[in-house]
Structures are given as C-alpha cells and as structure tokens.
Design a protein around this motif. Structure first.
Motif, PDB file in Angstrom:
ATOM      1  N   GLU A 120       0.228  30.304   5.441  1.00  0.00           N
ATOM      2  CA  GLU A 120      -1.114  30.400   6.003  1.00  0.00           C
ATOM      3  C   GLU A 120      -2.151  29.839   5.026  1.00  0.00           C
ATOM      4  O   GLU A 120      -2.017  29.962   3.806  1.00  0.00           O
TER       5      GLU A 120
ATOM      6  N   GLY B  46      -1.686  30.090   1.218  1.00  0.00           N
ATOM      7  CA  GLY B  46      -0.401  30.776   1.237  1.00  0.00           C
ATOM      8  C   GLY B  46      -0.398  31.951   0.278  1.00  0.00           C
ATOM      9  O   GLY B  46      -1.319  32.787   0.270  1.00  0.00           O
TER      10      GLY B  46
ATOM     11  N   ARG C 185      -6.083  30.577   4.832  1.00  0.00           N
ATOM     12  CA  ARG C 185      -7.067  31.451   5.447  1.00  0.00           C
ATOM     13  C   ARG C 185      -8.308  31.524   4.568  1.00  0.00           C
ATOM     14  O   ARG C 185      -8.219  31.611   3.340  1.00  0.00           O
TER      15      ARG C 185
ATOM     16  N   THR D  29       5.479  35.059   6.058  1.00  0.00           N
ATOM     17  CA  THR D  29       4.506  34.555   7.032  1.00  0.00           C
ATOM     18  C   THR D  29       3.217  34.134   6.344  1.00  0.00           C
ATOM     19  O   THR D  29       2.630  33.085   6.656  1.00  0.00           O
ATOM     20  N   ALA D  30       2.774  34.973   5.379  1.00  0.00           N
ATOM     21  CA  ALA D  30       1.524  34.666   4.676  1.00  0.00           C
ATOM     22  C   ALA D  30       1.656  33.433   3.798  1.00  0.00           C
ATOM     23  O   ALA D  30       0.650  32.763   3.501  1.00  0.00           O
TER      24      ALA D  30
END
Length: 478
Positions: free
Chosen positions: A182, A206, A184, A178-179
C-alpha cells in the motif's frame, strides 16, 4: 449348684446316724420325733433351694439363649457389612486400576506429543519475535499500536500459545503483507527531533518507510518511536529528502526507501561510544577491568621504581677496582659510597666488607648479597604475570557464559532470526576482546621489566665476580 445340693443331702443323711450312735436305747423314741421333724424341714429347705436353683438355671439358660441369638444376629449383620465393604473395595480397586491405566496411557500420549508441542511453541514464538522486531521498525505500527501488546503476550514464556494466539499472529502477518503493498497518505501528528509534536501529511510506502510533509514545506523521514507514534529521523538526508518531497508532490515516480529495516537510521542516530560497547559485554567486564587496572598500576609502579635505579658509574667502579688491586679495601669501600646508592654498589661493598676469607666464602657472600637485592627488584613482577594470564581466562569465561545464554534463546525461539544470534554472539565476544586487550600489554610490560631486572642482576654478578678476583689476586682472600 449340684455340688451344693449333694452337700446338703449327705449332711441330712449323716445327722440321724450320729444321733443314733450317741443315744441310748431308752431315748430313741424320745429323740426320733424331733429328728424326723428336723429332717422334714431340711428336706423342704433343700427342695425349695433346688426349685430356686432350677428356676435360676432356667432363667440363665434363657438369657444365654437370648444373648446367643443377639450375638448371632450381630455376627450376621457384621458379615453382611463386611461382604458389602469387600464388594465396594473391589469396585474401587477396579476403578483405581482403570484410572491408573488411563493415566499411564495419557502420560504416554503426552510424552509422544511433547516434541510436537515444543516445536509448535518454538515456531510460534520465533514468528512472534520476528513480527515484533518488524513491527518496531514498521510505520504501520503507528496505525495499529495495539499489536505490540499482543505480541508481548505471545512472547510470554509462562503462557503456551493456543489456537487463538496462532490465529491472531497469522492475521498480523497477513495484515502486514497487505500493508506492504500500500501507498497511503494520511494527516496525523508526528514527533519532531526537538520533542515537539507537529501535524502534517504522512505518506507511507508499504512497510519500508514513511515521509512527513507539513504546510510549511518541512520534509523528513519517519520511523516508529517507543510511544507508538512516528518520529522524524535526525540527520543529514538532503538529497533523499528532496526526492521524497518531489515524490509527495507527484513530480517523480520513484522515492528513496530504506531496505535495511531501520538500521541505516540507527547508524545515524547511534551516539554510543567505545565505553558503551564495552559495558554491553556483561557482568564479567568489571572483573577484567579491575584486573587491568591493578596490573597497569603495579606495572607503572615497577617501571617508575626501576627507572630510578642506576648502575654503578664506570668512573666510581674504576677507582674501586684500582684500590682493590692495591689492596686498600677501606678506600675501595669508600669509593662505593657510604650506604651504596645503587644495587651494584651495595653488592660490591658487601663483598669488600666480608673479604678476608676463602674464595668460596667470598663467592657465597656475593650470591647472598645478590639474593638480598633480588626481591626488591622483582617486587610485583609475579603478580603482573598472573594478572596477564587471568585476564584472557576471564574473557573466555564471559564468552562461554554469553554463548550459553545465546543457545538458551535459540532453544526457546529457534534460529529464525540470524541477527538475534549474531547480536548475542558479538556481545559474548566483547569479554574475550577486553581480556586480550588487557593481557597483551601486561605481558609485554612484564617481559620488559623482567629483562631490566635480569640486566641489573647480570651487572651485579659481572662486577662482583671481577672485584672478587681482584681481591683474591692481591692476597686479601685465601
């Protein structure tokens, strides 16, 4: 008791007869009354004794009967106890046989499941090892530092990974997946190259990389540290840093990424040299280095010693030959020197001083003098040859030992991580490389020194044979 009664009865019957034979007819009447009285007394005593004996016999019979009844009751009780214990024994024996059969069934079932358990354990540990290596190079670890301890617990070989551990590992992988999708940005504290802590905005792309941008406009690449925090990567990344800065400022849609899993940063920060890579070869590196040190010291000593040895000068040899042709052996010996400053001169002087014998004896003397000089010239050469042969063998032993360790790791963790296998194999091959690096120059130096000694020996034999022939030609040797 019956014997006693019979004895007294016979005694009583015998007493009147004895009295009758000893008394006279006159005194029969006088004696009859006391005897009758005594007889009656005896009969009374015997009767009383009989009654007492009978009473005692009856009491004894009653006691025997009571004892017999008691023993019979105890025997019955013992038989009942024996029957009860036999029944318990049979029951326990049956239970034991059932437990033994159950144990055998469980052991059979366990043996059939061992391969599956080993496969499950190996798969889980391999996955945990891959996850740990990924976590050490992932910027997500700074957000979840506790997962490193969880992975260490999974890699503990003394603990079998259960269902909870498998579930925790699966959740780690899903979180990592999931990460990985991403982008962020968070404000956090990072470690600068000088060790200080700086606060700024960290943009994570990521699981491949992260950038740091503080209020002063400082931009740097980030990588996970041992403490769990993100640290700035030292190095010259001018173009890449400018691209990252523009990406954070929304001036471009693409950003520089590291697809090597941190290997590029390791190359920039790798300060290890040749000595560090050599020492990574294991324990057998030290014996190989010791063999090389001893071999090179001995070879240097031989090279220095043999380089100082000179052959007999041609002018000095020519004068000696002239005096030998003339038959003046004393001047011939004086031309070769008082002590002989070279091995050839010493051999020739030995031939001159021992001349006067037959040709065979002079040739024997020549060979004897050469054999006397040879150990001094060949000193340490066999040792150098042995060391040159031992060095690659020690290297091969280190490689085999390292490969055994590598295959043991494969047995435990499987073959999921090819880089782990290649790293172990490369470390194992360091000893072979070092052994060959020691053996090749030692072999060449041994060959060079051996050829130098052979040339000196050939020079001795040539000039010695020439001198012997000249002496024989003058008639000094028969």
């Amino acid at each position: 008791m019956r014997f006693i009664i019979a004895f007294f009865t016979l005694l009583c019957l015998a007493l009147p007869v004895h009295a009758q034979t000893e008394t006279t007819p006159r005194s029969q009447e006088a004696v009859a009354q006391p005897q009758a009285k005594k007889w009656k007394q005896t009969v009374n005593e015997v009767s009383a004794l009989r009654d007492r004996t009978k009473a005692n016999a009856d009491q004894t019979m009653r006691d025997i009967a009571d004892e017999k009844n008691t023993l019979r009751q105890e025997l019955e009780a013992l038989r009942s106890e024996n029957d009860r214990r036999n029944a318990n024994y049979q029951s326990w024996l049956q239970q034991f046989e059932q437990k033994a059969d159950q144990k055998q069934m469980l052991e059979t079932a366990l043996d059939s499941q061992k391969d599956s358990m080993r496969l499950i354990e190996g798969t889980v540990r391999t996955s945990a090892k891959q996850m740990r290596k990924r976590a050490l190079n992932s910027p997500v670890t700074a957000e979840r530092p506790a997962r490193l301890q969880e992975l260490e617990a999974l890699l503990d070989t003394n603990h079998f990974p259960g269902l909870e551990s498998i579930q925790a590992l699966t959740e780690m992988w899903f979180r990592e997946f999931t990460a990985s999708g991403e982008v962020r940005s968070t404000r956090t504290i990072c470690i600068a190259p000088d060790g200080s802590e700086r606060q700024g905005i960290v943009t994570r792309l990521g699981t491949l990389g992260a950038f740091f941008l503080d209020d002063d406009g400082m931009t740097a690449f980030l990588q996970p540290s041992v403490s769990g925090k993100l640290e700035m990567v030292p190095g010259d990344f001018n173009d890449a840093v400018d691209g990252a800065k523009e990406f954070v400022a929304n001036q471009r849609i693409d950003a520089p990424l590291d697809f090597s899993g941190g290997e590029v940063f390791k190359r920039f920060g790798d300060t290890s040299g040749f000595l560090t890579s050599i020492l990574n070869g294991g324990l057998l590196v030290w014996p190989i280095l010791l063999v090389g040190l001893i071999g090179f010291v001995l070879a240097g000593e031989r090279l220095f010693s043999l380089s100082r040895i000179r052959t007999c000068p041609d002018c000095q040899m020519g004068k000696a030959m002239e005096w030998a042709v003339k038959g003046d052996l004393k001047r011939c010996a004086s031309c070769l020197g008082t002590k002989g400053n070279t091995p050839t001169c010493r051999v020739l002087k030995h031939v001159v001083l021992h001349s006067g014998g037959t040709l065979v004896s002079m040739e024997k003397g020549l060979q004897e003098s050469i054999l006397h000089e040879l150990p001094k010239l060949e000193r340490f050469l066999p040792t150098i040859n042995i060391l040159a042969a031992v060095a690659p063998l020690l290297g091969l032993l280190g490689t085999v030992t390292g490969m055994i360790g590598t295959f043991q790791v494969i047995t435990i963790f499987g073959t999921g991580d090819a880089r782990m296998m290649s790293g172990g194999i490369s470390e194992a091959l360091v000893t072979t490389q070092l052994g060959l690096a020691v053996a090749v120059p030692l072999t060449l130096m041994h060959h060079f020194l051996e050829r130098k000694v052979d040339c000196m020996v050939a020079d001795m034999e040539e000039k010695g044979t020439t001198l012997v022939s000249r002496i024989v030609a003058t008639g000094k040797g028969d």
